[in-house]
Design a protein around this motif. Structure first.
Motif, PDB file in Angstrom:
ATOM      1  N   LEU A  22      16.607  -0.116 -41.827  1.00  0.00           N
ATOM      2  CA  LEU A  22      16.177   0.020 -43.171  1.00  0.00           C
ATOM      3  C   LEU A  22      17.641   0.265 -44.182  1.00  0.00           C
ATOM      4  CD1 LEU A  22      13.810   0.536 -42.004  1.00  0.00           C
ATOM      5  CD2 LEU A  22      13.196   2.051 -43.643  1.00  0.00           C
TER       6      LEU A  22
ATOM      7  N   TRP B 278      12.592   8.535 -40.128  1.00  0.00           N
ATOM      8  CA  TRP B 278      12.892   8.048 -41.883  1.00  0.00           C
ATOM      9  C   TRP B 278      12.250   9.290 -42.608  1.00  0.00           C
ATOM     10  CZ3 TRP B 278       9.273   7.124 -45.721  1.00  0.00           C
ATOM     11  CH2 TRP B 278      10.050   6.326 -47.061  1.00  0.00           C
TER      12      TRP B 278
ATOM     13  N   ALA C 106      11.900  -0.218 -46.597  1.00  0.00           N
ATOM     14  CA  ALA C 106      12.443   1.118 -47.256  1.00  0.00           C
ATOM     15  C   ALA C 106      11.737   1.141 -48.634  1.00  0.00           C
ATOM     16  CB  ALA C 106      13.942   1.001 -47.613  1.00  0.00           C
TER      17      ALA C 106
END
Length: 545
Positions: free
Chosen positions: A321, A340, A388
């Motif tokens: 990402l 994340w 993302a």
């Protein structure tokens, strides 16, 4: 340092930001599936299309899955002339996203009691694959399991050139026994396409299918209705609605993956990958999924299977990402696993010549993103930004920072210098246990040429010496066909520095650290002289009498 590894890593982590004039003509196509019409869709499409134009991705498609709703969108053009728009049913090669399919295929074999996650392969695979020779290292040969193959922890170096040397999976696997380790068994993450080739080959045979591709069709494509997806290069090339890569040569070069198709040959569409991502979310969330895999068999997919060292952590945290809010990276079966924000992320990207893809899953949030592009190299970073941006859009966690790709210039090739020895000192026939024959010759212009292995059309080109090369241990840079990475060979001269005895090739720059003339742990691959170079006579037209 092996220049091909530098270039590969730089390509993965870099992105240019030049604006393409042609991309201004690109189209944007949206399809909402299963009734989802959320307010984030239009802003996300605009943001991704702007970034796609900026980094010069010719065409892309995306699937965003949120619960039982799937949003599909297509951008840009599929053909090189930029006249045919991409749609959500356009096929792209997905590269190493294929590995998640191979891991699921292996899970099917385990669920059927035909293979085992933790039982040594040598204890049972010869029942359905009598030709299995095992591994070079005795400890690895005694202990290696299906789970080891899928989590890159066998200790065997996985560099791509070994794959390029052989025409078939069978030939490659017969030489696997001769490939020495670059790390002790089970101690290090070493990304390895060859082991995924072995895993897929074995599971295809264990499940009594004709081959791995047939198993993937029967066990994954058909239950999910992935009717546009293929598992062979031949089927992809024959697909009418497909996107070619970045140049006319890329499709030709892509049959370089033929010996390890389970590592990276699947093609798919945004619509099909949306179905696949939805099924995976169900499995990761412990729900009743479409694959008929019991929860205890699927459980290892959620667990860390191999830890990354500090250097690998740094690289992967910057890659996944594009480094946005990523931490705690490890690898499990068919996926990298990371944090994340506060969510557990399962992700795998894919690269083929001319293509870059991504599959990103947040099971705790019930969100997944699949990205397909006809881009590679520096433009491949679009796939990371797309995941993302889509996560932030769906979850409302947008922090308003830029999603631009990081800028990292590609390292230039060394300047060519004069050969320290006469040209004839380098020519000849050479051979290595792992990659077979290497022929070094000279062309009509006096340039050194080289070709390696059975698959010489993929591993041939010119050799030249960088400036300042020493005659007794000289690096020669091999520049091959368009779309291929340069490769560095080290020429070893005899004691009198009058002729080259052989060439070293570093299979793993971190692990293959010893100069050896025979295979052994941590030994660089050595091509030993076995004969002189015999030029092929030119073909001349017949003269009339």
């Amino acid at each position: 340092m092996l220049l091909s590894k530098i270039k590969t890593l730089a390509a993965a982590l870099s992105c240019t930001v030049a604006l393409s004039a042609n991309s201004a003509l690109a189209l944007s196509v949206e399809v909402a599936a299963r009734g989802d019409d959320a307010p984030w869709q239009e802003p996300l499409a605009a943001r991704l299309d702007a970034l796609r134009r900026k980094v010069e991705v010719r065409g892309s498609s995306i699937a965003v899955v949120h619960g039982d709703n799937t949003w599909l969108h297509a951008f840009g053009h599929k053909n090189l002339e930029r006249t045919d728009p991409v749609d959500v049913d356009t096929s792209f090669l997905i590269g190493s996203v294929t590995k998640s399919f191979t891991a699921l295929g292996a899970a099917k074999a385990v669920a059927q009691g035909k293979m085992y996650w933790s039982k040594p392969l040598k204890d049972y695979v010869r029942e359905f694959y009598p030709g299995y020779l095992g591994l070079w290292d005795p400890e690895a040969d005694n202990k290696v399991t299906l789970g080891d193959l899928l989590s890159h922890r066998t200790g065997v170096a996985g560099n791509f050139p070994v794959i390029l040397a052989w025409n078939t999976t069978e030939a490659l696997l017969q030489h696997l026994k001769l490939l020495p380790p670059s790390a002790p068994y089970g101690t290090r993450f070493q990304y390895n396409n060859i082991m995924y080739g072995l895993a897929g080959y074995l599971t295809g045979k264990a499940t009594r299918h004709a081959d791995w591709a047939s198993q993937i069709h029967a066990d994954i494509f058909e239950p999910l209705g992935m009717n546009a997806s293929t598992a062979t290069m031949k089927d992809f090339i024959e697909t009418a609605n497909r996107s070619p890569g970045e140049s006319p040569e890329t499709d030709f070069l892509e049959d370089s993956v033929l010996p390890v198709t389970p590592a990276g040959v699947i093609s798919s569409t945004a619509r099909d990958l949306g179905k696949y991502a939805h099924g995976l979310l169900q499995m990761f969330r412990g729900e009743s999924g479409p694959f008929a895999i019991p929860p205890d068999v699927f459980a290892p997919f959620r667990e860390n299977q191999v830890e990354l060292d500090a250097e690998e952590q740094q690289v992967m945290q910057g890659l996944l990402l594009n480094g946005r809010n990523i931490s705690d990276v490890s690898y499990t079966f068919g996926f990298s696993k990371a944090k994340w924000r506060n969510y557990t992320l399962f992700v795998h990207g894919g690269n083929n010549h001319g293509y870059a893809s991504n599959l990103c899953l947040l099971p705790e949030a019930n969100v997944a993103v699949a990205v397909l592009t006809n881009a590679e190299g520096s433009r491949g970073c679009f796939r990371e930004a797309a995941c993302a941006a889509a996560f932030d859009a769906v979850l409302g966690t947008d922090d308003s920072t830029s999603y631009d790709c990081p800028v990292m210039p590609m390292p230039p090739l060394p300047s060519a210098g004069r050969l320290p020895l006469s040209t004839s000192a380098y020519t000849g026939a050479f051979e290595s246990p792992v990659m077979g024959k290497m022929i070094v010759g000279v062309d009509a212009q006096g340039n050194l040429t080289m070709s390696v292995g059975e698959r010489r059309k993929f591993f041939e080109g010119h050799l030249y010496a960088p400036e300042g090369a020493a005659p007794t241990a000289m690096d020669l840079l091999g520049v091959g066909p368009p779309g291929s990475f340069p490769l560095t060979f080290t020429a070893k001269a005899d004691a009198n520095a009058t002729a080259v005895e052989g060439y070293y090739f570093v299979l793993d720059p971190r692990g293959m650290t010893k100069i050896c003339d025979k295979p052994g742990p941590e030994c660089q691959e050595f091509f030993k002289r076995v004969g002189d170079f015999t030029p092929t006579p030119p073909k001349c037209p017949l003269r009339p009498n």
